[in-house]
Each structure stands twice: as C-alpha cells, then as structure tokens.
Enzyme design. Sequence first.
Site, PDB file in Angstrom:
ATOM      1  N   ASP A  67       0.735  -1.115   0.585  1.00  0.00           N
ATOM      2  CA  ASP A  67       0.155   0.193   0.327  1.00  0.00           C
ATOM      3  C   ASP A  67       0.948   1.022   0.355  1.00  0.00           C
ATOM      4  O   ASP A  67       1.888   0.766  -0.054  1.00  0.00           O
ATOM      5  CB  ASP A  67      -0.837   0.033   1.495  1.00  0.00           C
ATOM      6  CG  ASP A  67      -0.346  -0.511   2.573  1.00  0.00           C
ATOM      7  OD1 ASP A  67       1.056  -0.613   2.839  1.00  0.00           O
ATOM      8  OD2 ASP A  67      -1.254  -1.124   3.327  1.00  0.00           O
ATOM      9  N   ASN A 136      -7.237  -2.391  14.674  1.00  0.00           N
ATOM     10  CA  ASN A 136      -8.601  -2.508  13.982  1.00  0.00           C
ATOM     11  C   ASN A 136      -8.596  -4.087  13.661  1.00  0.00           C
ATOM     12  O   ASN A 136      -9.390  -4.515  12.504  1.00  0.00           O
ATOM     13  CB  ASN A 136      -9.334  -1.833  13.382  1.00  0.00           C
ATOM     14  CG  ASN A 136      -8.653  -1.434  12.118  1.00  0.00           C
ATOM     15  OD1 ASN A 136      -7.549  -1.697  11.200  1.00  0.00           O
ATOM     16  ND2 ASN A 136      -8.412  -0.401  11.721  1.00  0.00           N
ATOM     17  N   HIS A 138      -7.200  -4.721  10.215  1.00  0.00           N
ATOM     18  CA  HIS A 138      -6.874  -4.181   9.168  1.00  0.00           C
ATOM     19  C   HIS A 138      -5.338  -5.165   8.798  1.00  0.00           C
ATOM     20  O   HIS A 138      -4.659  -4.943   9.342  1.00  0.00           O
ATOM     21  CB  HIS A 138      -6.773  -2.651   8.569  1.00  0.00           C
ATOM     22  CG  HIS A 138      -6.007  -1.724   8.619  1.00  0.00           C
ATOM     23  ND1 HIS A 138      -5.866  -0.452   9.684  1.00  0.00           N
ATOM     24  CD2 HIS A 138      -4.494  -2.560   9.128  1.00  0.00           C
ATOM     25  CE1 HIS A 138      -4.377  -0.327   9.801  1.00  0.00           C
ATOM     26  NE2 HIS A 138      -3.741  -1.729  10.095  1.00  0.00           N
ATOM     27  N   GLU A 143      -9.641  -1.673   5.506  1.00  0.00           N
ATOM     28  CA  GLU A 143     -10.161  -1.541   6.669  1.00  0.00           C
ATOM     29  C   GLU A 143     -11.609  -2.102   6.824  1.00  0.00           C
ATOM     30  O   GLU A 143     -11.703  -3.485   6.226  1.00  0.00           O
ATOM     31  CB  GLU A 143     -10.896   0.038   6.987  1.00  0.00           C
ATOM     32  CG  GLU A 143      -9.401   0.671   6.802  1.00  0.00           C
ATOM     33  CD  GLU A 143      -8.805   0.903   7.361  1.00  0.00           C
ATOM     34  OE1 GLU A 143      -8.459   0.077   8.768  1.00  0.00           O
ATOM     35  OE2 GLU A 143      -7.184   2.205   8.179  1.00  0.00           O
TER      36      GLU A 143
HETATM   37  C1  F6R Z   1       1.738  -1.270   5.877  1.00  0.00           C
HETATM   38  C2  F6R Z   1       0.315  -1.918   6.119  1.00  0.00           C
HETATM   39  C3  F6R Z   1      -0.391  -2.033   7.149  1.00  0.00           C
HETATM   40  C4  F6R Z   1       0.372  -2.039   8.195  1.00  0.00           C
HETATM   41  C5  F6R Z   1      -0.553  -2.393   9.855  1.00  0.00           C
HETATM   42  C6  F6R Z   1       0.387  -2.732  11.237  1.00  0.00           C
HETATM   43  O1  F6R Z   1       2.201  -1.103   4.764  1.00  0.00           O
HETATM   44  O2  F6R Z   1      -0.275  -2.614   5.382  1.00  0.00           O
HETATM   45  O3  F6R Z   1      -1.205  -2.648   7.802  1.00  0.00           O
HETATM   46  O4  F6R Z   1       0.904  -3.791   8.640  1.00  0.00           O
HETATM   47  O5  F6R Z   1      -1.468  -1.428  10.149  1.00  0.00           O
HETATM   48  O6  F6R Z   1       1.140  -1.376  11.350  1.00  0.00           O
HETATM   49  P1  F6R Z   1       2.417  -1.861  12.533  1.00  0.00           P
HETATM   50  O7  F6R Z   1       3.618  -2.432  12.171  1.00  0.00           O
HETATM   51  O8  F6R Z   1       3.020  -0.333  13.178  1.00  0.00           O
HETATM   52  O9  F6R Z   1       1.403  -2.219  13.726  1.00  0.00           O
END
Ligand code: F6R
Length: 260
Positions: A67, A136, A138, A143
Amino acid sequence: MQIVILDTPQQVANYGADRFADQLKHKPDSVLGLATGSTPIALYSALTARVQRGELSFANARTFNLDEYLGLAGSHPQSYRYFMNEHLFQHLDIALANTAVPDGATDNPLAACDAYEAAIQVAGGIDLQLLGIGRNGHIGFNEPSSSLASRTRVKTLTPDTVKANQRFFADGEFQPHLSITMGIGTIMEARQILLLATGQSKSAAVRAMVEGPLAARCPASILQMHPKATLVLDRAAASQLEDVAFYQYIEQENQRLPGV
Ligand code: F6R
C-alpha cells in the site's frame, strides 16, 4: 493457519528472516509482497544484515508493496516508497526498478490500481506475502467492512488508523486519509502468507483474526481461509488467545514431522 508464538519481537523478526531466506534459496527469483509499519523494521534489519554478510541475495527477486498513501510522492519522507528505500531496498542487492510500491502521486488512481494488479499478474503472482495487522484487524489498508474479495483500489483510512499513524507526521503536516492498497482478494492469491504481530496493542485484533468468526469486521480473519498462512506472534500479541496451549502443542508436533 500455522500459529507460531515466540517470546520476543526480535525472535519474531528472526523467524521472519528465516522464512524469507528459505524462500529465496528455494526460488532466487521469487516475487515477494512487502509491508511497511513498525513491525517489519526488525525483520528488514535482519535481512539487511544477512545480505551484507553475503548469506542472502535479492538480486533476482521482485517485490510488490501492499500500500501507499494517496497524495504523497515517493520522495516524501512519510511515503511508504521512501520508508522502503530507507529501511530495506537501499541496503539490498536489488535494483529499485524491481521494487514496486503503488504510486501515491498518480493523477489517475483508478488506472494506477488496475496497472498494479496487472503488474503482479505479469510477474507471475506473489510467492510470499508479508503482512502486519492493524489494531482494528486491517491488513494492508483494508479497513473493517472492506470486501473480502476486493482488489487493489483506493480506500479511506479509519480515524483510528489515521491516529495510529499520526506519530510519523509533524504537527500541522498534511496527513493523507486515503490510500491505494492491494485488496483482500489480491492478498489471498499469494502462494504463502507470513503475518507478524508484536505487542499488547495487537492482542485483541490477533484474537479476532484467529478465534473470531470470518468477518469483514476483522479483515485479517480471511486468513482462516488461506491454505498456507503463518502467523508469527510474540507473547504480548498472543496474550488474548484462548487456545495458546493447543497452538504450541501443534508446533511441537509439527517439528517432529519431516517436511512440515
Ligand atoms: C503497512 C500495512 C499495515 C500495517 C499495520 C500494522 O504496509 O499494510 O496494514 O501492517 O497497520 O502497522 P504497524 O506494524 O506499524 O503496527
């Protein structure tokens, strides 16, 4: 799902590095799906160290990131392209041309999403997809309420995700609320999935992913349907799981079986 519970975040990172190393040794021209965020930083350091010691090579690999923020060019320090260059690509023996991150500066997001999907197909599909998990539930920027069959597209971030990522932006700085993300259907086509989760703040999402119902409310719960998904958790992230003893028992038994 294979559920691996380790004591520390560093052990989670080392386990992940072993999986990437095995993948690249078995198939040097692997197509790797990558993630940003805090969780993979230790993994990326471990991979960098192995490449610099000459134990591992990404020279023939191709990568696709999950992403990117819509509205940030790759030169912006908070863009995911910038993050990947800083934390991984510039330390590896991979040509930047073989690394793909969705284009956050595109003036035609719909066409950029379709082109990203097509590029993954042309590369032969993703062999090993790395994931983190949001508080959450995701995955990527899919989301809660995202279609479990979705493809790469523009998504609106939840206020919770915007808040969680606020720490990376200076006070008053523009912080995008839109992203381009691989869809859940896209992620599910990866041949293998490796999700890393560390810390107490992930424990509720981990429980919903592993022991909750399959539901768009927790996008990561779709991994219950993937034939080769490994979830690597530290003790804090695993702390709300009900059946920890059973997951550990399965892992012990697996280690006794050749080729598992
Ligand atoms: C990032 C992504 C997100 C993260 C998630 C956890 O490319 O796709 O889904 O993997 O938000 O983020 P951290 O590791 O910062 O807790």
